[in-house]
Design a protein around this motif. Structure first.
Motif: not given
Lengths: 322, 322
Positions: B29-30, B81, B103-105, B107-109, B111-112, B114-115
């Motif tokens: 999914y990412i 973001h 919105n969820e993915p 934000v989280l993708v 974050d992915f 960045y990380s």
């Protein structure tokens, strides 16, 4: 939290004051939001782990305090982003940042906390810790995404569940403990032991969280009981019941998960089903198993007040009501 | 983009294939979302800067390619973001990730990305680059937050504006160029010169973006013209006009900014006002000034095809239509 934090109380006090210094920013608005969420009474479990594990490994310097703060910042950043993702209204009994200030600052202040954490770590220049933490933050985002993919999915298996909570919770516990071994200059084997101690502890912590979401009548979690079900999170108590559920029961769970607004009646019906069918007992059992695995990892360390405290902290997991 | 990328075309091709490798994840999914946004035809300005500056500084290794990718990942994370923050519907002519997946993915993708960027940098272990980038990501979040604080604020000054675009755009351009100097093992003075070159280029880039948001009739930006006004962003063309506006004009701008849905008539009225009063000419002038400042910073470097390309890239900024 309890007695086991007494031996590091001075360091915990220093942590609170150093949090302010480490988060200094010319943007007052960030300060305000960060203070609101960081000072809203988190349990500081992860900082306690950094501190106790550092001491266990004979570390006598002062860096465990900023690293404990960094671990708390990263945890807080995930909370801020989670609350946007879950559209959560309350946390720790307070309104969430997204409710008070909106989604924008929740996302951006979360980014600020992540970035500042990496800034502080880069300045210190310990690449072993940097590698550990950056792998963890990647895993955190993967875990959160796995969780949203599995939202309201009755086909979620135990394996899926453990992968999700492993990534979204346990790896950060693991890293908190591993930092102690890195700061203490310990062997690869000891690093691994502490990482695994933390990981299993983190799994147990999340299992208890998921139990309490069904059993904590008194709202002591500071969030409303039943949040997981409302958000479509299929956790172990529910997975266990689904495995042995008849067609009618499955349909009843399915309809509750699909609802935008779950009623109190729905929740209580499913809660009773889970209790009756042994979903709570099963999850508590899994918690105990992971705590035993965690504690066993400390065998290679000689007796010390810090080892005793870590063992007590593990036992406390099972007793906690929040 | 143009002729100045020809001398690094092979590296740019390698960049595209290495992006896939560097973003490998077990979460399909990412992969899907990341591919959608990264492959949606960004201009790769920042990677081009990493590459040209590395070559300018005599760097002959291969690390400029993953570092160029990392700079693009960080840029992409900010876009993801931003789009949540701005509730944006389209970007580069495509629907935004938050529109397609929610919105969820987003934000989280983000974050992915960045990380994973910090994971890759930590693995390489260049703490100078790590320090530079982590300071930049902190500034990025501060810039974004300053921007939302100043949303629809008619009191926004030029100083506020430059602080916002400095943090949200220019520092990343600066870091992209500085990485070249770090990889090339150059002196502090040369590092600073390239950082300032990039910073001023980034300011010019953002100034042009803000001009095009008022003048680009043909929708070539891949986003609707007038987005800034709609989102309440008070940019330099508008600030200039506000400084000399009468009470009636101020009131008319104020009412447009306050509206949830700005009409085409509102936008065209304000656009005409900005053009007539010289807001566009003033901003174009500022763009030129910053490009001159940028180019001057390259004086200390001897002539080379890479220096020529960087100067051409600077000139291109003024001509770009997207």
């Amino acid at each position: 939290m309890s007695g086991f934090t007494k031996i590091i109380q001075k360091d915990l006090d220093k942590l609170e004051s150093s949090i302010d210094d480490l988060l200094s920013t010319r943007v007052g608005y960030i300060k305000e939001i960060v203070t609101y969420i960081i000072k809203s009474g988190g349990k500081r479990v992860r900082p306690v782990l950094v501190m106790l594990c550092s001491k266990l490994c004979g570390y006598r310097g002062k860096k465990h305090i900023p690293y404990a703060a960094i671990i708390e910042f990263i945890h807080t950043a995930t909370l801020l982003h989670d609350d946007v993702v879950d559209n959560a209204k309350t946390r720790r009994g307070l309104s969430t940042v997204n409710t008070v200030w909106g989604n924008e600052p929740s996302v951006l202040v979360g980014d600020f906390l992540y970035s500042r954490s990496f800034e502080l770590m880069s300045r210190d220049g310990n690449t072993e810790i940097l590698k550990t933490i950056s792998q963890v933050t990647t895993a955190l985002s993967e875990g959160e995404i796995l969780e949203i993919i599995k939202t309201a999915d009755l086909g979620t298996t135990e394996k899926d569940y453990y992968e999700i909570i492993g990534n979204k919770t346990a790896v950060l516990f693991g890293a908190a403990c591993e930092i102690g071994a890195i700061l203490g200059g310990r062997t690869a084997n000891e690093r691994k032991a502490l990482r695994n101690f933390g990981y299993n502890l983190g799994i147990a912590f999340q299992l208890m969280d998921d139990v309490l979401d069904y059993t904590s009548y008194n709202d002591v979690l500071g969030k409303h009981v039943g949040t997981d079900l409302k958000e479509g999170k299929v956790t172990l108590p529910l997975i266990y019941v689904l495995n042995s559920a008849g067609e009618k029961e499955r349909a009843s769970i399915e309809s509750a998960l699909a609802k935008q607004r779950i009623t109190k009646q729905d929740f209580n019906r499913i809660r009773r089903m889970i209790e009756k069918k042994g979903g709570i007992a099963y999850t508590m059992d899994a918690t105990k198993k992971h705590l035993d695995m965690a504690k066993k990892r400390l065998d290679i360390f000689p007796a010390s007040q810090y080892k005793t405290a870590l063992l007590e902290l593990a036992d406390y997991m099972l007793k906690r009501e929040m």
